[in-house]
Design a protein around this motif. Structure first.
Motif, PDB file in Angstrom:
ATOM      1  N   SER A 218       0.791  -1.148  -0.171  1.00 57.10           N
ATOM      2  CA  SER A 218      -0.569   0.421  -0.152  1.00 57.10           C
ATOM      3  C   SER A 218       0.989   1.506  -0.211  1.00 57.10           C
ATOM      4  O   SER A 218       2.441   0.965   0.269  1.00 57.10           O
ATOM      5  N   GLY A 219       0.351   2.477  -0.450  1.00 54.76           N
ATOM      6  CA  GLY A 219       0.691   3.393  -0.889  1.00 54.76           C
ATOM      7  C   GLY A 219       1.700   3.278  -1.303  1.00 54.76           C
ATOM      8  O   GLY A 219       2.593   3.402  -1.975  1.00 54.76           O
ATOM      9  N   HIS A 220       3.162   3.983  -0.676  1.00 55.49           N
ATOM     10  CA  HIS A 220       4.498   4.151  -1.564  1.00 55.49           C
ATOM     11  C   HIS A 220       5.271   2.820  -1.854  1.00 55.49           C
ATOM     12  O   HIS A 220       5.928   2.609  -3.149  1.00 55.49           O
ATOM     13  N   SER A 221       4.495   1.797  -1.472  1.00 55.41           N
ATOM     14  CA  SER A 221       5.214  -0.022  -1.242  1.00 55.41           C
ATOM     15  C   SER A 221       4.528  -0.371  -2.709  1.00 55.41           C
ATOM     16  O   SER A 221       4.848  -1.127  -3.112  1.00 55.41           O
ATOM     17  N   ARG A 222       3.403   0.752  -2.995  1.00 49.13           N
ATOM     18  CA  ARG A 222       3.243  -0.189  -4.365  1.00 49.13           C
ATOM     19  C   ARG A 222       4.157   0.111  -5.822  1.00 49.13           C
ATOM     20  O   ARG A 222       4.355  -0.840  -6.513  1.00 49.13           O
ATOM     21  N   ILE A 223       5.508   0.694  -5.056  1.00 47.85           N
ATOM     22  CA  ILE A 223       6.921   1.013  -6.439  1.00 47.85           C
ATOM     23  C   ILE A 223       7.065  -0.916  -6.683  1.00 47.85           C
ATOM     24  O   ILE A 223       7.385  -0.724  -7.627  1.00 47.85           O
ATOM     25  N   MET A 224       7.185  -1.356  -5.355  1.00 50.00           N
ATOM     26  CA  MET A 224       7.938  -2.199  -5.713  1.00 50.00           C
ATOM     27  C   MET A 224       7.111  -3.409  -5.792  1.00 50.00           C
ATOM     28  O   MET A 224       7.531  -4.565  -6.771  1.00 50.00           O
ATOM     29  N   VAL A 225       5.773  -3.165  -5.981  1.00 55.40           N
ATOM     30  CA  VAL A 225       5.136  -4.414  -6.756  1.00 55.40           C
ATOM     31  C   VAL A 225       5.404  -3.895  -8.303  1.00 55.40           C
ATOM     32  O   VAL A 225       5.481  -4.974  -8.758  1.00 55.40           O
ATOM     33  N   GLU A 226       5.115  -2.769  -9.274  1.00 57.79           N
ATOM     34  CA  GLU A 226       4.928  -3.210 -10.225  1.00 57.79           C
ATOM     35  C   GLU A 226       6.454  -2.846 -10.500  1.00 57.79           C
ATOM     36  O   GLU A 226       6.924  -3.117 -11.976  1.00 57.79           O
ATOM     37  N   GLU A 227       7.569  -2.599  -9.734  1.00 58.87           N
ATOM     38  CA  GLU A 227       9.632  -3.437 -10.073  1.00 58.87           C
ATOM     39  C   GLU A 227       9.631  -4.454 -10.006  1.00 58.87           C
ATOM     40  O   GLU A 227       9.856  -5.531 -11.081  1.00 58.87           O
ATOM     41  N   MET A 228       8.311  -5.545  -9.965  1.00 64.86           N
ATOM     42  CA  MET A 228       8.455  -7.201  -9.721  1.00 64.86           C
ATOM     43  C   MET A 228       7.425  -7.559 -11.294  1.00 64.86           C
ATOM     44  O   MET A 228       8.064  -8.116 -11.956  1.00 64.86           O
ATOM     45  N   TRP A 229       6.303  -6.688 -11.204  1.00 63.88           N
ATOM     46  CA  TRP A 229       5.910  -7.313 -13.013  1.00 63.88           C
ATOM     47  C   TRP A 229       4.869  -6.375 -12.923  1.00 63.88           C
ATOM     48  O   TRP A 229       4.464  -6.072 -11.921  1.00 63.88           O
ATOM     49  N   PRO A 230       4.617  -5.985 -14.226  1.00 67.64           N
ATOM     50  CA  PRO A 230       5.653  -5.757 -15.174  1.00 67.64           C
ATOM     51  C   PRO A 230       5.822  -4.084 -15.582  1.00 67.64           C
ATOM     52  O   PRO A 230       5.450  -3.825 -15.861  1.00 67.64           O
ATOM     53  N   ARG A 231       7.244  -5.405 -16.468  1.00 68.08           N
ATOM     54  CA  ARG A 231       7.977  -4.100 -16.493  1.00 68.08           C
ATOM     55  C   ARG A 231       9.432  -4.898 -17.465  1.00 68.08           C
ATOM     56  O   ARG A 231       9.697  -5.957 -17.306  1.00 68.08           O
ATOM     57  N   TYR A 232      10.094  -4.095 -18.367  1.00 73.19           N
ATOM     58  CA  TYR A 232      11.450  -3.832 -18.424  1.00 73.19           C
ATOM     59  C   TYR A 232      13.002  -4.941 -17.684  1.00 73.19           C
ATOM     60  O   TYR A 232      12.081  -4.921 -16.475  1.00 73.19           O
ATOM     61  N   GLY A 233      12.782  -6.150 -17.796  1.00 72.88           N
ATOM     62  CA  GLY A 233      13.718  -7.179 -17.520  1.00 72.88           C
ATOM     63  C   GLY A 233      12.171  -7.991 -16.169  1.00 72.88           C
ATOM     64  O   GLY A 233      13.097  -8.897 -15.342  1.00 72.88           O
ATOM     65  N   SER A 234      11.434  -8.458 -16.696  1.00 70.69           N
ATOM     66  CA  SER A 234      10.349  -8.605 -15.458  1.00 70.69           C
ATOM     67  C   SER A 234       9.377 -10.470 -16.644  1.00 70.69           C
ATOM     68  O   SER A 234       9.712  -9.828 -17.731  1.00 70.69           O
ATOM     69  N   PHE A 235       9.148 -10.983 -15.669  1.00 62.16           N
ATOM     70  CA  PHE A 235       8.458 -11.857 -16.233  1.00 62.16           C
ATOM     71  C   PHE A 235       7.596 -12.541 -15.718  1.00 62.16           C
ATOM     72  O   PHE A 235       6.959 -12.028 -14.916  1.00 62.16           O
ATOM     73  N   PRO A 236       6.519 -12.871 -16.062  1.00 64.06           N
ATOM     74  CA  PRO A 236       5.020 -13.488 -15.821  1.00 64.06           C
ATOM     75  C   PRO A 236       5.213 -14.913 -14.650  1.00 64.06           C
ATOM     76  O   PRO A 236       6.443 -15.484 -14.102  1.00 64.06           O
ATOM     77  N   GLY A 237       4.189 -14.443 -13.414  1.00 61.88           N
ATOM     78  CA  GLY A 237       4.801 -15.786 -12.885  1.00 61.88           C
ATOM     79  C   GLY A 237       4.145 -14.953 -11.471  1.00 61.88           C
ATOM     80  O   GLY A 237       3.658 -15.495  -9.722  1.00 61.88           O
ATOM     81  N   PHE A 238       3.685 -13.680 -11.771  1.00 59.93           N
ATOM     82  CA  PHE A 238       3.685 -12.803  -9.620  1.00 59.93           C
ATOM     83  C   PHE A 238       2.268 -11.829 -10.755  1.00 59.93           C
ATOM     84  O   PHE A 238       1.969 -11.887 -11.470  1.00 59.93           O
ATOM     85  N   ASN A 239       1.706 -12.334  -9.781  1.00 57.67           N
ATOM     86  CA  ASN A 239       0.106 -11.410  -9.185  1.00 57.67           C
ATOM     87  C   ASN A 239      -0.233  -9.136  -8.372  1.00 57.67           C
ATOM     88  O   ASN A 239       0.269  -9.752  -7.233  1.00 57.67           O
ATOM     89  N   PRO A 240      -0.024  -8.811  -9.209  1.00 62.00           N
ATOM     90  CA  PRO A 240       0.660  -7.697  -8.685  1.00 62.00           C
ATOM     91  C   PRO A 240      -0.911  -7.201  -8.107  1.00 62.00           C
ATOM     92  O   PRO A 240      -1.742  -6.763  -8.539  1.00 62.00           O
ATOM     93  N   ILE A 241      -0.875  -7.250  -6.847  1.00 61.79           N
ATOM     94  CA  ILE A 241      -2.198  -6.395  -6.090  1.00 61.79           C
ATOM     95  C   ILE A 241      -2.210  -4.733  -5.753  1.00 61.79           C
ATOM     96  O   ILE A 241      -1.103  -4.803  -4.889  1.00 61.79           O
TER      97      ILE A 241
END
Length: 268
Positions: free
Chosen positions: A47-70
């Motif tokens: 929650s809050g600014h920790s959302r940044i880390m959620v989107e850092e995991m997936w999806p972005r360049y250098g990332s891959f499926p397997g994660f459910n970004p809530i």
């Protein structure tokens, strides 16, 4: 020493803290690999600014499926700062008991899944309840906190529990108490936080170790990759394949969720 040099020096300390956690990072990657290789997902929440880390995991360049970004917009869409959808509301909502239950009610969870929850203080109610609910369902749960900041902070829960109390593995971003790392002359409050830097390093270390485990297992991940690296045609192919795999995985999270219907019964 300039303030730029001071901040970068502090970041070097974050780097050292992350490096000291290599064994736990590898343990986390092993947990996540089991979920992904089983066709399930790693649920990622902040929650809050920790959302940044959620989107850092997936999806972005250098990332891959397997994660459910809530990413719950009521807890993270606060860039208007004031007025409708402002910061006050988001900070209020992330301490409402029961909201985590309503969020997770949307998913057909399995103990084959795993979870990653990010909260610098580890003291807000919704992230703590998320971890508690995952743990109750037998889901291996990893937390990323700022250890020093969390220890100096007071939980918003009446029972005093913090995020780390409901995690199988806890990783430390290395950020100091209060997060901000640079003290300015004649200013009585520090600036320039470090938790995002430390947490993103942890995220990408996990990602790299995990990619290796998936590749060794014979299922190399479909990595979102720039056309400048592999050519436009191959990049497009990978993006489409990665998004499709995500769709296949996430569909399992809805297939038999909640109250059964003739539709869910037909899909058994």
């Amino acid at each position: 020493m300039s303030y730029t040099q001071t901040y970068l020096q502090k970041c070097q300390g974050l780097l050292e803290t992350v490096a000291q956690q290599e064994k736990n990072i590898q343990r986390v990657a092993t947990i996540f690999a089991k979920s992904i290789l089983a066709g399930r997902m790693v649920h990622v929440f902040g929650s809050g600014h920790s959302r940044i880390m959620v989107e850092e995991m997936w999806p972005r360049y250098g990332s891959f499926p397997g994660f459910n970004p809530i990413v719950e917009l009521s807890l993270t869409f606060h860039n208007l700062v004031v007025g409708a959808n402002g910061q006050r509301q988001a900070m209020f909502l992330e301490n409402i008991p029961g909201l985590a239950t309503q969020i997770l009610r949307n998913f057909d969870l399995s103990d084959v899944d795993s979870a990653l929850i990010i909260s610098s203080s580890g003291c807000n109610v919704v992230p703590i309840e998320m971890a508690e609910l995952f743990q109750q369902k037998g889901i291996k749960t990893v937390g990323i906190i700022s250890k020093l900041h969390s220890e100096a902070s007071t939980s918003k829960r009446p029972d005093g529990h913090k995020l780390q109390d409901f995690c199988d593995i806890v990783l430390d971003s290395g950020a100091p108490v209060g997060d901000a790392m640079v003290h300015i002359e004649n200013l009585d409050t520090p600036v320039a936080p470090g938790s995002t830097v430390g947490s993103c390093m942890l995220i990408n270390c996990i990602k790299a170790e995990l990619a290796n485990l998936l590749t060794q297992a014979g299922h190399p991940p479909k990595v979102l990759t720039a056309g400048a690296v592999i050519g436009a045609e191959r990049a497009t192919e990978l993006f489409q394949a990665a998004y499709d795999e995500h769709a296949h995985r996430i569909s399992r999270m809805y297939k038999k969720v909640g109250i059964p219907s003739y539709v869910s019964e037909e899909n058994q």
